[in-house]
Scaffold this active site. Sequence first.
Site, PDB file in Angstrom:
ATOM      1  N   SER A 183      29.284  -8.263 -18.958  1.00 35.00           N
ATOM      2  CA  SER A 183      30.465  -8.907 -18.375  1.00 35.00           C
ATOM      3  C   SER A 183      31.558  -9.001 -19.441  1.00 35.00           C
ATOM      4  O   SER A 183      31.250  -9.012 -20.646  1.00 35.00           O
ATOM      5  CB  SER A 183      30.084 -10.314 -17.909  1.00 35.00           C
ATOM      6  N   TYR A 192      26.233 -18.690 -19.749  1.00 34.25           N
ATOM      7  CA  TYR A 192      26.390 -17.412 -19.035  1.00 34.25           C
ATOM      8  C   TYR A 192      26.967 -16.361 -19.980  1.00 34.25           C
ATOM      9  O   TYR A 192      26.430 -15.250 -20.117  1.00 34.25           O
ATOM     10  CB  TYR A 192      27.282 -17.571 -17.799  1.00 34.25           C
TER      11      TYR A 192
HETATM   12  P1  NDP Z   1      25.454 -11.034  -6.518  1.00 37.69           P
HETATM   13  O1  NDP Z   1      25.126 -12.476  -6.514  1.00 37.69           O
HETATM   14  O2  NDP Z   1      26.158 -10.469  -5.333  1.00 37.69           O
HETATM   15  O3  NDP Z   1      24.130 -10.173  -6.795  1.00 37.69           O
HETATM   16  C1  NDP Z   1      23.173 -10.596  -7.739  1.00 37.69           C
HETATM   17  C2  NDP Z   1      21.882  -9.820  -7.530  1.00 37.69           C
HETATM   18  O4  NDP Z   1      20.944 -10.259  -8.537  1.00 37.69           O
HETATM   19  C3  NDP Z   1      21.268 -10.070  -6.177  1.00 37.69           C
HETATM   20  O5  NDP Z   1      20.801  -8.851  -5.636  1.00 37.69           O
HETATM   21  C4  NDP Z   1      20.084 -10.972  -6.481  1.00 37.69           C
HETATM   22  O6  NDP Z   1      19.004 -10.711  -5.614  1.00 37.69           O
HETATM   23  C5  NDP Z   1      19.699 -10.533  -7.900  1.00 37.69           C
HETATM   24  N1  NDP Z   1      18.974 -11.592  -8.579  1.00 37.69           N
HETATM   25  C6  NDP Z   1      19.469 -12.784  -9.042  1.00 37.69           C
HETATM   26  N2  NDP Z   1      18.472 -13.552  -9.497  1.00 37.69           N
HETATM   27  C7  NDP Z   1      17.319 -12.841  -9.330  1.00 37.69           C
HETATM   28  C8  NDP Z   1      15.943 -13.099  -9.583  1.00 37.69           C
HETATM   29  N3  NDP Z   1      15.537 -14.262 -10.129  1.00 37.69           N
HETATM   30  N4  NDP Z   1      15.024 -12.151  -9.270  1.00 37.69           N
HETATM   31  C9  NDP Z   1      15.421 -10.986  -8.738  1.00 37.69           C
HETATM   32  N5  NDP Z   1      16.704 -10.666  -8.472  1.00 37.69           N
HETATM   33  C10 NDP Z   1      17.636 -11.596  -8.757  1.00 37.69           C
HETATM   34  O7  NDP Z   1      26.321 -10.796  -7.842  1.00 37.69           O
HETATM   35  P2  NDP Z   1      26.944  -9.482  -8.524  1.00 37.69           P
HETATM   36  O8  NDP Z   1      26.650  -8.259  -7.762  1.00 37.69           O
HETATM   37  O9  NDP Z   1      28.344  -9.803  -8.854  1.00 37.69           O
HETATM   38  O10 NDP Z   1      26.135  -9.513  -9.889  1.00 37.69           O
HETATM   39  C11 NDP Z   1      25.441  -8.409 -10.419  1.00 37.69           C
HETATM   40  C12 NDP Z   1      25.539  -8.456 -11.925  1.00 37.69           C
HETATM   41  O11 NDP Z   1      26.899  -8.307 -12.309  1.00 37.69           O
HETATM   42  C13 NDP Z   1      25.077  -9.781 -12.550  1.00 37.69           C
HETATM   43  O12 NDP Z   1      24.320  -9.479 -13.705  1.00 37.69           O
HETATM   44  C14 NDP Z   1      26.390 -10.477 -12.916  1.00 37.69           C
HETATM   45  O13 NDP Z   1      26.233 -11.343 -14.000  1.00 37.69           O
HETATM   46  C15 NDP Z   1      27.236  -9.279 -13.265  1.00 37.69           C
HETATM   47  N6  NDP Z   1      28.692  -9.467 -13.222  1.00 37.69           N
HETATM   48  C16 NDP Z   1      29.320  -9.943 -12.105  1.00 37.69           C
HETATM   49  C17 NDP Z   1      30.700 -10.084 -12.090  1.00 37.69           C
HETATM   50  C18 NDP Z   1      31.419 -10.666 -10.929  1.00 37.69           C
HETATM   51  O14 NDP Z   1      32.559 -11.146 -11.123  1.00 37.69           O
HETATM   52  N7  NDP Z   1      30.887 -10.633  -9.728  1.00 37.69           N
HETATM   53  C19 NDP Z   1      31.508  -9.639 -13.227  1.00 37.69           C
HETATM   54  C20 NDP Z   1      30.750  -9.164 -14.346  1.00 37.69           C
HETATM   55  C21 NDP Z   1      29.401  -9.066 -14.317  1.00 37.69           C
HETATM   56  P3  NDP Z   1      18.140 -11.852  -4.843  1.00 37.69           P
HETATM   57  O15 NDP Z   1      19.016 -13.068  -4.712  1.00 37.69           O
HETATM   58  O16 NDP Z   1      17.776 -11.214  -3.540  1.00 37.69           O
HETATM   59  O17 NDP Z   1      16.971 -12.064  -5.727  1.00 37.69           O
HETATM   60  C1  8X3 Z   2      31.563 -12.551 -14.332  1.00 37.54           C
HETATM   61  C2  8X3 Z   2      32.963 -12.557 -14.818  1.00 37.54           C
HETATM   62  O1  8X3 Z   2      34.812 -14.039 -15.761  1.00 37.54           O
HETATM   63  O2  8X3 Z   2      33.358 -14.994 -14.050  1.00 37.54           O
HETATM   64  O3  8X3 Z   2      30.728 -12.041 -15.296  1.00 37.54           O
HETATM   65  O4  8X3 Z   2      32.557 -14.657 -16.291  1.00 37.54           O
HETATM   66  S1  8X3 Z   2      33.423 -14.136 -15.257  1.00 37.54           S
END
Ligand code: NDP
Ligand code: 8X3
Length: 249
Positions: free
Chosen positions: A136, A149
């Site tokens: 991120s 985080y």
């Molecule tokens: P979502 O919440 O839409 O997706 C997160 C995914 O992670 C889900 O499929 C969830 O599946 C899975 N997950 C979370 N906890 C667990 C667990 N304990 N076991 C198995 N699977 C798990 O978020 P994003 O798509 O945005 O996030 C994906 C990645 O991108 C993350 O690592 C996030 O930190 C990162 N990110 C996101 C940003 C944003 O602004 N959205 C920006 C930068 C990075 P389930 O709940 O079914 O287990």
């Molecule tokens: C998610 C982006 O700016 O919410 O990783 O931390 S931010």
Amino acid sequence: MHKTAWITGATSGFGRAAAQRFVAGGWKLIASGRRSERLDALRAELGAAHVHTCAFDIRDEAAMHAAIAALPEGFRGIDLLVNNAGLAQGTAPAQSSDLDDWKRMIDTNVTALVTLTRALLPTLIERRGAIVNVSSTAARYPYLGGNVYAGTKAFVSQFSLNLRADLHGSGVRVTTLEPGMAQTEFTLVRTHGDAAASDKLYAGMQPITGEDIADTLWWIANLPPHLNVNRLEMMPTSQSFAGFQIHRS
Ligand code: NDP
Ligand code: 8X3
């Protein structure tokens, strides 16, 4: 021959969009996450022949190893691991944060990521594969309430660069992808289900989408084998940087 990608966190957001992108592009897919009904729906949508799903909590090491052991014959060789599953919990400053939220983020974003990576390194090395770790912008730019985080994502980015060093000469490529603000279920999860807060965050700006990330992952994974993207930082055009804060007495 079809290549095989394991995408964690494929039930939502980046992971689901990437799952769709890679299967549409002719790859075989291992999709994991906790919500089995969503994995079943994904498999039905994308076609059972090229998709294997495994529902488990990625923090549960025994369940992870059981899922690896249960991979069907045609899915045992892995060419790409996308360590995408992850979450933020809470937006409070450190001094009023919930310690359980902190532990959940460390267990998911750090411990589970390194555990799965370690387990899959033999097949990735054997197939001269690739690892993309979803970090991120929080890994690099501090912000109020980012605390643990952001710390987990800094770990992910630095671990990725160090993996690169250790895998030198193996042909395995490693990338850390550092996106900024994207509209997925991320903020809903971070706020423990506050849909209004999530909507408000994305209101009036154009965030990154899951499809944007899927296209980026697709590009990284399909570069010629002599090219490695070490670190890729991306943001919505409508997001940029602000200055330092100053406390005056
Ligand atoms: P979502 O919440 O839409 O997706 C997160 C995914 O992670 C889900 O499929 C969830 O599946 C899975 N997950 C979370 N906890 C667990 C667990 N304990 N076991 C198995 N699977 C798990 O978020 P994003 O798509 O945005 O996030 C994906 C990645 O991108 C993350 O690592 C996030 O930190 C990162 N990110 C996101 C940003 C944003 O602004 N959205 C920006 C930068 C990075 P389930 O709940 O079914 O287990
Ligand atoms: C998610 C982006 O700016 O919410 O990783 O931390 S931010």
